[in-house]
Design a protein around this motif. Structure first.
Motif, PDB file in Angstrom:
ATOM      1  N   SER A  63       0.841  -1.203   0.000  1.00 25.82           N
ATOM      2  CA  SER A  63       0.000   0.000   0.000  1.00 25.82           C
ATOM      3  C   SER A  63       0.869   1.243   0.000  1.00 25.82           C
ATOM      4  O   SER A  63       1.948   1.265   0.565  1.00 25.82           O
ATOM      5  CB  SER A  63      -0.894   0.028   1.232  1.00 25.82           C
ATOM      6  OG  SER A  63      -1.803  -1.035   1.192  1.00 25.82           O
ATOM      7  N   MET A  64       0.352   2.294  -0.619  1.00 21.77           N
ATOM      8  CA  MET A  64       1.056   3.569  -0.707  1.00 21.77           C
ATOM      9  C   MET A  64       0.681   4.438   0.486  1.00 21.77           C
ATOM     10  O   MET A  64      -0.453   4.404   0.959  1.00 21.77           O
ATOM     11  CB  MET A  64       0.673   4.257  -2.018  1.00 21.77           C
ATOM     12  CG  MET A  64       1.384   5.554  -2.286  1.00 21.77           C
ATOM     13  SD  MET A  64       1.033   6.193  -3.934  1.00 21.77           S
ATOM     14  CE  MET A  64       2.273   5.333  -4.884  1.00 21.77           C
ATOM     15  N   GLU A  65       1.641   5.206   0.953  1.00 20.74           N
ATOM     16  CA  GLU A  65       1.381   6.163   2.022  1.00 20.74           C
ATOM     17  C   GLU A  65       0.678   7.396   1.445  1.00 20.74           C
ATOM     18  O   GLU A  65       0.902   7.770   0.296  1.00 20.74           O
ATOM     19  CB  GLU A  65       2.692   6.597   2.683  1.00 20.74           C
ATOM     20  CG  GLU A  65       3.422   5.480   3.392  1.00 20.74           C
ATOM     21  CD  GLU A  65       2.671   4.970   4.603  1.00 20.74           C
ATOM     22  OE1 GLU A  65       2.031   5.786   5.298  1.00 20.74           O
ATOM     23  OE2 GLU A  65       2.709   3.753   4.845  1.00 20.74           O
ATOM     24  N   GLU A  66      -0.148   8.043   2.249  1.00 18.40           N
ATOM     25  CA  GLU A  66      -0.926   9.186   1.765  1.00 18.40           C
ATOM     26  C   GLU A  66      -0.039  10.352   1.329  1.00 18.40           C
ATOM     27  O   GLU A  66      -0.316  10.990   0.310  1.00 18.40           O
ATOM     28  CB  GLU A  66      -1.904   9.668   2.834  1.00 18.40           C
ATOM     29  CG  GLU A  66      -2.791  10.785   2.323  1.00 18.40           C
ATOM     30  CD  GLU A  66      -3.821  11.249   3.330  1.00 18.40           C
ATOM     31  OE1 GLU A  66      -4.665  12.092   2.944  1.00 18.40           O
ATOM     32  OE2 GLU A  66      -3.789  10.800   4.484  1.00 18.40           O
ATOM     33  N   ASP A  67       1.030  10.637   2.070  1.00 10.90           N
ATOM     34  CA  ASP A  67       1.910  11.751   1.695  1.00 10.90           C
ATOM     35  C   ASP A  67       2.565  11.522   0.339  1.00 10.90           C
ATOM     36  O   ASP A  67       2.666  12.440  -0.473  1.00 10.90           O
ATOM     37  CB  ASP A  67       2.998  11.968   2.755  1.00 10.90           C
ATOM     38  CG  ASP A  67       2.438  12.483   4.067  1.00 10.90           C
ATOM     39  OD1 ASP A  67       1.319  13.046   4.051  1.00 10.90           O
ATOM     40  OD2 ASP A  67       3.105  12.331   5.093  1.00 10.90           O
ATOM     41  N   GLU A  68       3.011  10.301   0.087  1.00  9.34           N
ATOM     42  CA  GLU A  68       3.622   9.983  -1.199  1.00  9.34           C
ATOM     43  C   GLU A  68       2.591  10.089  -2.323  1.00  9.34           C
ATOM     44  O   GLU A  68       2.863  10.628  -3.399  1.00  9.34           O
ATOM     45  CB  GLU A  68       4.225   8.582  -1.162  1.00  9.34           C
ATOM     46  CG  GLU A  68       4.951   8.202  -2.435  1.00  9.34           C
ATOM     47  CD  GLU A  68       5.580   6.826  -2.360  1.00  9.34           C
ATOM     48  OE1 GLU A  68       6.468   6.564  -3.186  1.00  9.34           O
ATOM     49  OE2 GLU A  68       5.188   6.000  -1.513  1.00  9.34           O
TER      50      GLU A  68
END
Length: 163
Positions: A63-68
């Motif tokens: 999963s991708m982090e929100e900031d990225e």
């Protein structure tokens, strides 16, 4: 029994058995992973790398982090604004591609932009492993990221008048 099974599932089972995996001892989730590998292999054989990445991305747990994701989305929007796109063009566009930073993929669709680690055909493809942002509400106007920090708008002042 295997005659009724789609080719990619057969291919996935063949890959599992070639890797020494006993098919009768694996969980349904593991079986789906091997079937996805078979489908990705077929996509690669057909020369479709995006399809192979999409198939494997949908069974991945990464999963991708929100900031990225926000950074990738803001970069995609700002590139289009610098190229002369209007607010309406951004909201009405349907386009996807690889992020300029090379860390993910984006999809513009229905006034939103979705971002994750693999290519998407529709926003639901990211299936909880990425983020989507409403272009007009999240990316074109000023937002406070904390009690003392104010972000500068990505859009020129003229576009903010229509927010």
């Amino acid at each position: 029994m295997l005659e009724d099974v789609p080719d990619f599932r057969k291919r996935g089972r063949e890959l599992a058995s070639l890797s020494g995996i006993r098919l009768d001892s694996i969980t349904p989730n593991d079986a789906r992973l091997w079937e996805a590998r078979g489908q990705a292999l077929e996509s690669l054989a057909a020369g479709d790398m995006d399809s192979a990445l999409r198939v494997m991305g949908m069974v991945s747990c990464r999963s991708m982090e929100e900031d990225e994701a926000r950074e990738i989305a803001e970069a995609a929007v700002s590139v289009r604004l610098a190229a002369g796109w209007t607010r309406e063009m951004l909201i009405d566009s349907t386009e996807s591609g690889k992020a300029a930073c090379g860390r993910g993929y984006y999809l513009f669709c229905s006034g939103a932009i979705a971002v994750c680690y693999f290519p998407m055909v529709c926003i639901t493809d990211m299936n909880g492993r990425g983020y989507h942002f409403h272009i007009a509400r999240d990316l074109l106007i000023e937002r406070e990221s904390g009690p003392f920090a104010v972000r500068r708008p990505l859009a020129p002042y003229q576009l903010e008048l229509f927010a």
